[in-house]
Design a protein around this motif. Structure first.
Motif, PDB file in Angstrom:
ATOM      1  N   LEU A  36      43.430  56.312  99.758  1.00  0.00           N
ATOM      2  CA  LEU A  36      42.789  56.606 101.039  1.00  0.00           C
ATOM      3  C   LEU A  36      43.685  57.551 101.823  1.00  0.00           C
ATOM      4  CD1 LEU A  36      40.640  56.145 103.231  1.00  0.00           C
ATOM      5  CD2 LEU A  36      41.932  54.119 103.946  1.00  0.00           C
ATOM      6  N   TYR A  82      35.695  51.093 105.018  1.00  0.00           N
ATOM      7  CA  TYR A  82      36.262  51.370 103.691  1.00  0.00           C
ATOM      8  C   TYR A  82      36.806  50.100 103.029  1.00  0.00           C
ATOM      9  CZ  TYR A  82      39.413  53.407 100.180  1.00  0.00           C
ATOM     10  OH  TYR A  82      40.072  53.712  99.009  1.00  0.00           O
ATOM     11  N   THR A 132      39.483  58.970  98.660  1.00  0.00           N
ATOM     12  CA  THR A 132      38.603  59.028  99.828  1.00  0.00           C
ATOM     13  C   THR A 132      39.383  59.621 100.995  1.00  0.00           C
ATOM     14  OG1 THR A 132      37.284  57.111  99.159  1.00  0.00           O
ATOM     15  CG2 THR A 132      37.248  57.687 101.495  1.00  0.00           C
TER      16      THR A 132
END
Length: 326
Positions: free
Chosen positions: A179, A234, A202
């Protein structure tokens, strides 16, 4: 059915070998390979054996190949004599089976893949309770002692010995997620290089002109959102690595506050020591303990005197690899 690929898996090593048990390489019928089991002449011999299977006129079945790594298989005088490895060569034919494996790796459920090392090398997938999810039932696996051995492994290994039936056991490791919070120059480079490391990337940024998929073609998803709700949606977990590289001190602090609510595998924050000290002091004043803040890797990345965004990205991913491998 025509076999299109052979999966080569190291299931035993002896002596000084370049790769460990569980390392895999895919050999395609086009002669292309994906991955490596150590390179050199020994890998070439294994590749040739796989290609022989792929071009065979007979039905292809799995087989175990014993490969020596010594002066006879090497072309230089610096090779280590006496090393050997056993490589299991398996036709990749059962598409539903491998799709099931892939789906498991994307799920939150723990599972292990068990391969009998006796022909025909049947496979079983067991969940964390030892229940058979897919594949062939293997009755010898179901003693309490064997089941405990199998389900407790953290890395690929062989259980059993040469005097009894043996199994190669692989934990089905979940897909590791990266992330990236922020969509600036360093974030772009981190996302780019992370693709080759098989992370599911992401990117979250609250600026619509920055959070654009065309800027992050290697990312799994690019999300335009305020950071706190974006992180909550998320849902970082123990398979998540987090890089904080937003546009400002306040947004970095916002991200760190939220990320510390989740048990991630890694969290690093971009910035100099003065900025990091200010953010850490701010969080301590707001009730965050030294123990929780000790999880933060900052300044982020290994100290390789990186300067450009690409160099910084490589230093960050090098640190993530060191955490992953430890």
């Amino acid at each position: 059915m025509q076999v299109k690929a052979i999966l080569a898996t190291i299931i035993r090593t002896e002596g000084s070998t370049p790769r460990e048990i569980g390392t895999q390489m895919l050999v395609m019928d086009t002669s292309q390979t994906v991955g490596t089991i150590g390179g050199g002449v020994a890998e070439k011999l294994i590749t040739n054996k796989a290609l022989d299977l792929l071009t065979s006129d007979h039905d292809v079945s799995a087989e175990l190949h014993h490969q020596a790594i010594n002066q006879e298989t090497q072309t230089d005088s610096f090779s280590v004599c006496g090393a050997t490895m056993d490589v299991l060569l398996e036709p990749v034919q059962d598409k539903p089976f491998w799709q099931f494996v892939q789906n498991l790796q994307k799920s939150v459920n723990d599972a292990v893949l068990v391969t009998s090392l006796v022909p025909p090398y049947s496979r079983s997938i067991l969940d964390s309770d030892g229940n058979l999810l897919l594949g062939q039932p293997q009755q010898e696996l179901y003693s309490a002692e064997k089941r405990q051995d199998i389900l407790s492994i953290k890395a690929a290994k062989v259980i059993g010995d040469r005097d009894e039936k043996r199994w190669f056991v692989e934990p089905l490791l979940k897909t590791e997620r990266l992330l990236i919070l922020g969509a600036g120059h360093v974030a772009k480079e981190v996302a780019f290089y992370a693709k080759a490391l098989n992370f599911q990337v992401t990117v979250i940024d609250d600026r619509a002109t920055f959070a654009l998929p065309e800027f992050f073609t290697s990312a799994h998803s690019v999300i335009c959102s305020d950071f706190t709700p974006g992180i909550k949606n998320y849902e970082p977990n123990s398979d998540t690595y987090v890089v904080i590289a937003t546009r400002s001190h306040p947004t970095d602090a916002e991200c760190l506050k939220e990320i510390l609510n989740f048990r991630t595998k890694y969290v690093g924050m971009l910035g100099g020591t003065k900025k990091i000290s200010a953010i850490v002091n701010y969080l301590q004043e707001n009730g965050y303990t030294s123990q929780s803040l000790a999880r933060l890797k900052a300044p982020i990345g290994l100290d390789i005197h990186a300067q450009t965004p690409s160099e910084i990205a490589i230093s960050i991913l090098a640190e993530i690899i060191s955490v992953k491998r430890s």
